[in-house]
Design an enzyme around this catalytic site. Sequence first.
Site, PDB file in Angstrom:
ATOM      1  CG  HIS A 104     -16.703  69.176 -54.354  1.00 31.83           C
ATOM      2  ND1 HIS A 104     -16.212  68.376 -55.346  1.00 31.83           N
ATOM      3  CD2 HIS A 104     -15.899  70.254 -54.321  1.00 31.83           C
ATOM      4  CE1 HIS A 104     -15.149  68.940 -55.886  1.00 31.83           C
ATOM      5  NE2 HIS A 104     -14.937  70.090 -55.283  1.00 31.83           N
ATOM      6  CD  GLU A 107     -14.653  73.398 -51.518  1.00 35.52           C
ATOM      7  OE1 GLU A 107     -14.004  74.112 -52.305  1.00 35.52           O
ATOM      8  OE2 GLU A 107     -14.518  72.148 -51.462  1.00 35.52           O
ATOM      9  CG  HIS A 108     -16.434  74.525 -56.086  1.00 36.51           C
ATOM     10  ND1 HIS A 108     -15.613  74.745 -57.167  1.00 36.51           N
ATOM     11  CD2 HIS A 108     -15.912  73.448 -55.449  1.00 36.51           C
ATOM     12  CE1 HIS A 108     -14.649  73.840 -57.179  1.00 36.51           C
ATOM     13  NE2 HIS A 108     -14.804  73.037 -56.149  1.00 36.51           N
ATOM     14  CD  GLU A 205     -12.414  69.888 -57.787  1.00 36.70           C
ATOM     15  OE1 GLU A 205     -13.239  70.808 -57.795  1.00 36.70           O
ATOM     16  OE2 GLU A 205     -11.840  69.497 -56.764  1.00 36.70           O
TER      17      GLU A 205
HETATM   18 ZN   LIG Z   1     -13.404  71.476 -55.830  1.00 39.97          ZN
END
Ligand SMILES: [Zn+2]
Length: 1036
Positions: A104, A107-108, A205
């Site tokens: 994750h 991905e960012h 998040e």
């Molecule tokens: Zn995210």
Amino acid sequence: MWRWGGRRGLRAVHGLHGGRAHHKVWRWKSDQVCERALQYKVGEKIHGFTINQVTSVPELFLTAVKLSHDNTGARYLHLAREDKNNLFSVQFRTTPMDSTGVPHVLEHTVLCGSQKYPCRDPFFKMLNRSLSTFMNAFTASDYTMYPFSTQNAKDFQNLLSVYLDATFFPCLRELDFWQEGWRLEHENPSDPQTPLIFKGVVFNEMKGAFTDNERIFSQKLQNKLLPDHTYSVVSGGDPLCIPELTWEQLKQFHATHYHPSNARFFTYGNFHLEQHLKQIHEEALSKFQKIEQSTAVPAQKPWDKPREFHITCGPDSLAADASKQTTVSISFLLPEITNTSEAFTLNLLSSLLISGPNSPFYKVLIESGLGTDFSPDVGYNGYTREAYFSVGLQGIAEKDVQIVKELIDRTIDDVIEKGFEDDRIEALLHKIEIQMKHQSTSFGLALTSYIASCWNHDGDPVKLLQIGNQLNKFRKCLKENPKFLQEKVEQYFKNNQHKLTLSMKPDNKYYEKQTQMETEKLKQKVSSLSQEDKWQIYEKGLELRAQQSKPQDASCLPALKVSDIEPTMPFTKFDIALAAGDVPVQYCAQPTNGMVYFRTFSSLNTLPEELRPYVPLFCSVLTKLGCGILDYREQAQQIELKTGGMTVSPYVLPDESHLDTYEQGVLFSSLCLERNLPDMMHLWTEIFNNPCFEEEEHFKVLVKMAAQELSNGIPDSGHLYAAFRASKTLTPAGDLQETFSGMDQVRLMKRIAEMTDIKPILRKLPRIKKYLLNCDNMRCSVNATPQQMTQAEKEVENFLRNVGRSKKERKPVRPHIVEKPAHGDSAGSAHVNGCQIIRKLVIDPTFKPCQMKTHFLLPFPVNYVGECVRTVPYADPDHASLKILARLMSAKFLHAEIREKGGAYGGGAKLSHNGIFTLYSYRDPNSVETLQSFGKAIDWAKSGKFTEQDIDEAKLSVFSAIDAPVAPSDKGMDHFLYGLSDEMKQAYREQLFAVSHDKLTTVSNKYLGIGKSTHGLAILGPENAKIAKDPSWIVR
Ligand SMILES: [Zn+2]
């Protein structure tokens, strides 16, 4: 973004819809794009790729071309289809073995800059330099996907270049990791005296994501049911584990997972395949050699006996009846999803077991009254290597857990004995037929999501698309063996030892404990720091802040120009005719693949005030309680068998020229196959004339489900609730909108759901019916193929004659009603017979906007902040300037301020059609500080510190939304609902083009500054000392 596969994915499959408004669509044989793709030969080599398979898939109007890349082994699937909205996606199998959230965070971070595009955050910048119809990135449990779509060929190449460079050649700078992943930083970065705390976008998040109890449950369910490998960890990251992730580990994970040998490329639409292949080969794949990848997920070892787990969660966000907040479910491991025919059968079987009031589990569990709704992830879950089925209840008393478990076991036995009714199986197959024909505008996206999981585990994506074959096979099995489905139930549910019982109950100290664990983690981290480390953290914090505040040079990025935007928009043709005397009906001929879309709008002007809060409830139950001779079960059966859905929703429609004027009503929407139109219209007639409001028990069930759904939706939609509240006192429409869709409505539903005697509420429904279900103040619309229009006209006439008018004349409740014709269209043929749609608008000449500040206390560790400003209606020339301004403020100021510096998941500004200018933040660790940032954003706008380039980018971004494709089912709706003509929209378009620096600073000064217009503020979030002390805030 972290995608919880089970929820969004399901929608993607259900949303398997077609996609384009073009006259060729219903003549698939003449389709050039598909024909051209069929010419490829197996073995043919193109730009480093070899063609492996070419398959026509007529049921989805496409040709599938499967390829592989010679040097790297990268896989590629192209779906050629006569659709302008082309899509690209690349997906990597990412199978982490810990909960640090490494896929994750990666991905960012890959989106923060790459070799060819080293500027900060090219991904977000491209949002403003492109006409993309979709851009995003998701981290699922076992893959990470980067999709985009656009209708413009040059834009496709630009975006592809940025996506390839981001995923294969990212910079992965340490500061990017700090910003996006996690970091220690002083609460106030410029003051080393303030305490060190955890910050980071993914960190926040995920803290926000796990305020959603359904997600906690889904996550644990998967972790516990598939405990041997990657599914036992949290791919998105557990906030308590994220601070264990290092920058080195992140770079390592990229090297092993984001390699072409571990990649799957997907393209969709009418652009040329060769061009895509050439670009992908040249810009990325030619720079790699094949590696042996070790990302595969091994098979889950089946259990020899069932297992059971208990977990805790936070209390219900609305602190309802604490004794009934337990969730329990039973889940079974199923075969691998790559076994496509078994997966198809089990998916259908799951629907038969749980969907709708005629399914066995609905009857036994939902109607038991023990709980409020099914447990999360109920039904078939096909997003992991092995699929699973889950069923259970939420909102039950702890003592009833055992009863629920017994009911589930008993139901399975019962189904094995009795099987399913033929009609229900037919209804389900009918639903699949509709899903294949109904066209959405994001078909490419639906397809890539649909095949992602199966392909990820080396299944055959083309087989999955051949739904016709699977249907035939299924019908054959059923014909050969009438007990086919019962035997499956016995095999997979009765005789399956890989069975998990999971229960979850709230703990009032849950968030407190989470905070405590976070504090301990923080203490442990901080105590291991030397003086030198601390100094470095302080320095790095300043460096990050400095970098975030630096003016940015994005000139390395490709961009479209404003001149690439179409100067004029295509006009939609429709006819208007009167039916049953004086009811206007809008007919819009469209290539709908043999579907008919019928809508009708009925005014609420005569409804007594005290009934208004109950309109949403009325709407949500109207098609679910039975009608005429049909009880609610039979009605549900008919709706499934004959239609693609019949829904009812309340609407508050703004007027384009006055802020204090609006239309209020209810929209009835439906769709069906052409052959079923008479049956569908008959159902509507019965619902209007003879709705049944007697089934008290079933009504209770529906109310509970609706209330539960509303309160579960708050973590996802908190920013919308904040905005509804903040605009409540700014316009008369805002007040009604809050009543229908705001926190007031959520609380009202919660209260009703908890009533012991629900009769007084039930008795309101027939009263609402009297004012609403007649054709006194009504208009209708039909979208269908031209061949179908005559038949449709007859059916609508019939319907209206049967429904009739109220017996006595009813006066509007509000004294001031104006009749206003919808704007006609000289290009369309709306006036051939002089017919018009007349809207009856409510005016409130005494209305005075006023400021209100509301803080809704919610037990979440994050905030949703909204500030709304009353500006001007759509027809005012300043509206276009404010529209561009909102985009400009989001991209050039608020994004950096609220997301990058503030650590919120999102934030920005928007201007709605109704003239309300909204500044908002989403899953925000701050509240009062965010309001200050809003103020700074306004000062920034007034000062005019933006360039021509910035303005052009904002225009591109606004136009990419305005020019987003519209499905054939929705064409003409702006006219039908809002009374807007294409000429007005074209005029607005021209105003958008003409927005200048001058106009932007003028409207900033004229509307946004303090004392210029009325502002409303709202926050949803935890207790806040500063707000509590400030008497101007209402705390609720
Ligand atoms: Zn995210």
